[in-house]
Scaffold this motif. Structure first.
Motif, PDB file in Angstrom:
ATOM      1  N   ALA A 152     -12.699 -29.064  37.573  1.00  0.00           N
ATOM      2  CA  ALA A 152     -11.670 -28.460  38.412  1.00  0.00           C
ATOM      3  C   ALA A 152     -12.298 -27.874  39.673  1.00  0.00           C
ATOM      4  CB  ALA A 152     -10.934 -27.364  37.656  1.00  0.00           C
ATOM      5  N   SER A 208     -11.617 -24.708  42.288  1.00  0.00           N
ATOM      6  CA  SER A 208     -10.867 -23.452  42.345  1.00  0.00           C
ATOM      7  C   SER A 208     -11.519 -22.481  43.318  1.00  0.00           C
ATOM      8  CB  SER A 208     -10.802 -22.809  40.957  1.00  0.00           C
ATOM      9  OG  SER A 208     -10.123 -21.576  41.028  1.00  0.00           O
ATOM     10  N   ARG A 209     -10.696 -21.713  43.987  1.00  0.00           N
ATOM     11  CA  ARG A 209     -11.135 -20.592  44.812  1.00  0.00           C
ATOM     12  C   ARG A 209     -10.170 -19.440  44.561  1.00  0.00           C
ATOM     13  NH1 ARG A 209     -14.917 -23.254  44.910  1.00  0.00           N
ATOM     14  NH2 ARG A 209     -16.112 -24.032  46.656  1.00  0.00           N
ATOM     15  N   ASN A 239      -6.850 -20.509  52.562  1.00  0.00           N
ATOM     16  CA  ASN A 239      -7.222 -21.908  52.378  1.00  0.00           C
ATOM     17  C   ASN A 239      -7.054 -22.631  53.707  1.00  0.00           C
ATOM     18  OD1 ASN A 239      -7.487 -22.417  49.294  1.00  0.00           O
ATOM     19  ND2 ASN A 239      -5.670 -21.134  49.498  1.00  0.00           N
ATOM     20  N   TYR A 246      -8.179 -29.509  46.279  1.00  0.00           N
ATOM     21  CA  TYR A 246      -7.443 -29.179  45.052  1.00  0.00           C
ATOM     22  C   TYR A 246      -6.716 -30.407  44.523  1.00  0.00           C
ATOM     23  CZ  TYR A 246      -7.886 -24.082  45.648  1.00  0.00           C
ATOM     24  OH  TYR A 246      -8.355 -22.803  45.751  1.00  0.00           O
ATOM     25  N   ASN A 284      -8.326 -31.968  41.180  1.00  0.00           N
ATOM     26  CA  ASN A 284      -7.534 -31.447  40.066  1.00  0.00           C
ATOM     27  C   ASN A 284      -6.334 -32.307  39.704  1.00  0.00           C
ATOM     28  OD1 ASN A 284      -9.345 -29.390  40.454  1.00  0.00           O
ATOM     29  ND2 ASN A 284      -7.838 -27.836  40.939  1.00  0.00           N
ATOM     30  N   SER A 332      -5.127 -24.566  32.500  1.00  0.00           N
ATOM     31  CA  SER A 332      -5.510 -23.175  32.693  1.00  0.00           C
ATOM     32  C   SER A 332      -4.271 -22.319  32.523  1.00  0.00           C
ATOM     33  CB  SER A 332      -6.078 -22.985  34.104  1.00  0.00           C
ATOM     34  OG  SER A 332      -6.223 -21.615  34.404  1.00  0.00           O
ATOM     35  N   LEU A 391      -4.396 -17.507  43.158  1.00  0.00           N
ATOM     36  CA  LEU A 391      -4.749 -18.825  42.602  1.00  0.00           C
ATOM     37  C   LEU A 391      -3.632 -19.847  42.785  1.00  0.00           C
ATOM     38  CD1 LEU A 391      -6.370 -17.691  39.210  1.00  0.00           C
ATOM     39  CD2 LEU A 391      -7.565 -18.538  41.239  1.00  0.00           C
ATOM     40  N   TYR A 446      -4.657 -23.707  42.925  1.00  0.00           N
ATOM     41  CA  TYR A 446      -5.298 -24.016  41.642  1.00  0.00           C
ATOM     42  C   TYR A 446      -4.260 -24.009  40.522  1.00  0.00           C
ATOM     43  CZ  TYR A 446      -8.138 -23.401  37.447  1.00  0.00           C
ATOM     44  OH  TYR A 446      -8.690 -23.538  36.198  1.00  0.00           O
ATOM     45  N   LYS A 475      -3.112 -27.085  38.079  1.00  0.00           N
ATOM     46  CA  LYS A 475      -3.298 -26.999  36.627  1.00  0.00           C
ATOM     47  C   LYS A 475      -1.966 -27.122  35.885  1.00  0.00           C
ATOM     48  CE  LYS A 475      -7.555 -27.213  36.215  1.00  0.00           C
ATOM     49  NZ  LYS A 475      -8.056 -28.316  35.400  1.00  0.00           N
TER      50      LYS A 475
END
Length: 168
Positions: A91, A93-94, A101, A109, A113, A143, A153, A156, A160
């Protein structure tokens, strides 16, 4: 596991954390591993550890899963080994506010992902289609961030959520 899924498993995102934990458990079960990660040093260290500790064979694929070619390299390894078990743990992620972003990061992403796992799962499934002689399996890591909105998030969590629904 070896009796059910054969001699090989592939773990994408294998070099540390949950991916390394999956790799250790699979190796402890006697499965040879195709380890995929972009962190070359961690990947090589894990490969050595698993081979020395469990006596299994590890093939390390140093790949950035953002690259379109990553699926080609993973499927070549799957075909060469007859791999029937896939763990997609990788994955991107930040932890940051959405507007921190940039467009390239948002694309990362989607690529790492969503697009890469979707295309790889399709290729893996298509390659095994129609073969009822043996069992195949997939573990797709999501997640908790994919279950509800999380301020830091957003991209992300959204990616997910996609994996969670795909796995269902």
């Amino acid at each position: 596991l070896k009796d059910i899924y054969g001699d090989w498993a592939l773990v994408a995102g294998a070099a540390e954390g949950l991916g390394a934990a999956y790799s250790r458990e699979l190796a402890a079960s006697g499965l040879n591993l195709i380890l995929v990660d972009m962190q070359k040093e961690h990947l090589e260290n894990l490969s050595r550890e698993l081979e020395e500790t469990f006596g299994v064979i590890c093939k390390s694929l140093h790949l950035d899963l953002e690259a379109d070619s990553s699926n080609t390299f993973m499927m070549e390894a799957v075909r060469a080994t007859g791999c029937r078990l896939l763990v997609y743990n990788a994955a991107f992620s930040r932890v940051q506010k959405f507007l921190e972003n940039d467009p390239l990061m948002l694309d990362r992403y989607v690529q790492v992902n969503i697009r890469t796992p979707l295309q790889f799962i399709y290729a893996f499934s298509a390659w095994h289609r129609g073969n009822t002689e043996f069992r195949k399996g997939m573990v797709l890591m999501s997640s908790m961030a994919g279950s509800w909105g999380t301020r830091l998030l957003g991209p992300y969590g959204g990616s997910k959520a996609f994996i969670h629904k795909l796995a269902e």
